[in-house]
Design a protein around this motif. Structure first.
Motif: not given
Length: 220
Positions: A166-171, A188-197, A200-206
């Motif tokens: 799940f962590c690997l495929l989210f990007p 830069q923003l994409f990889w900041l979110i993608a590389l934090v298991p 990163g996705p949770l902060v993005y949703l917030c």
């Protein structure tokens, strides 16, 4: 095309691993574990296993917050794969990731379900729940017991690896959702979110801005 082939290979490889290479499955113990989890009989369940099971559910909700919007604009809807993922986890989800086409648009109105998934409050609730689950598992869990079960039980082994997938495929879904919300070419923003298991996705949703509605009906 390369992305699709890679996703199908990951999907087939994970299924092959679970069927032929993972530790043996203990059906009675697995069914008893699921029964206890679903009936809230948690007293004798290792908190790590209970937290991991719940975090897989968190991951399904994270993907839902992105892919239900994506599915509106695809030839295939997302909801059958969302239902499949509830029972099979990443095995039910990955085929959608492989079949979908790149799409950075959204049209139509948001119904109540999409409004809930688009709400920053949903992201905040998921984040707080994740923090609580991780704290519970890390502080109260029996790591020696978990390692022993990971090495000897197919269900625990497969669930643990599914969490990692799940962590690997989210990007693979993140870029299109960012573009739909106006974050164009922000690598830069994409990889900041993608590389934090997970977080990163949770902060993005917030943090992500709500998706704009249009008066036009969604494309089939």
């Amino acid at each position: 095309m390369g992305r699709k082939i890679a996703l199908w290979l990951i999907w087939a490889g994970f299924i092959a691993y679970v069927l032929f290479l993972a530790p043996p499955i203990h059906w009675q113990e697995t069914l008893n574990l699921l029964r206890k989890i679903l009936t809230l009989q948690w007293a004798d369940i290792n908190p790590i296993i209970l937290s991991l099971f719940s975090l897989v559910g968190i991951w399904i909700l994270i993907y839902s917050c992105v892919l239900f919007f994506d599915g509106r604009m695809q030839k295939i809807p997302f909801w059958p794969f969302a239902l499949a993922s509830v029972g099979t986890g990443v095995i039910g989800l990955t085929p959608y990731l492989a079949l979908r086409e790149a799409n950075q648009e959204f049209s139509g109105r948001k119904d109540a379900w999409l409004q809930l998934l688009d709400s920053r409050s949903t992201g905040i609730i998921l984040t707080l729940s994740t923090i609580g689950l991780l704290a519970y598992g890390l502080l109260a869990g029996d790591w020696a017991d978990f390692i022993q079960q990971f090495q000897s039980d197919r269900f625990i082994n497969g669930m643990s690896l599914a969490f990692c997938l799940f962590c690997l495929l989210f990007p693979t879904t993140l870029g299109d959702d960012m573009a739909r919300r106006g974050f164009l070419s922000n690598s830069q923003l994409f990889w900041l979110i993608a590389l934090v298991p997970l977080f990163g996705p949770l902060v993005y949703l917030c943090w992500r801005p709500p998706l704009r509605e249009t008066s036009a009906e969604a494309a089939p």
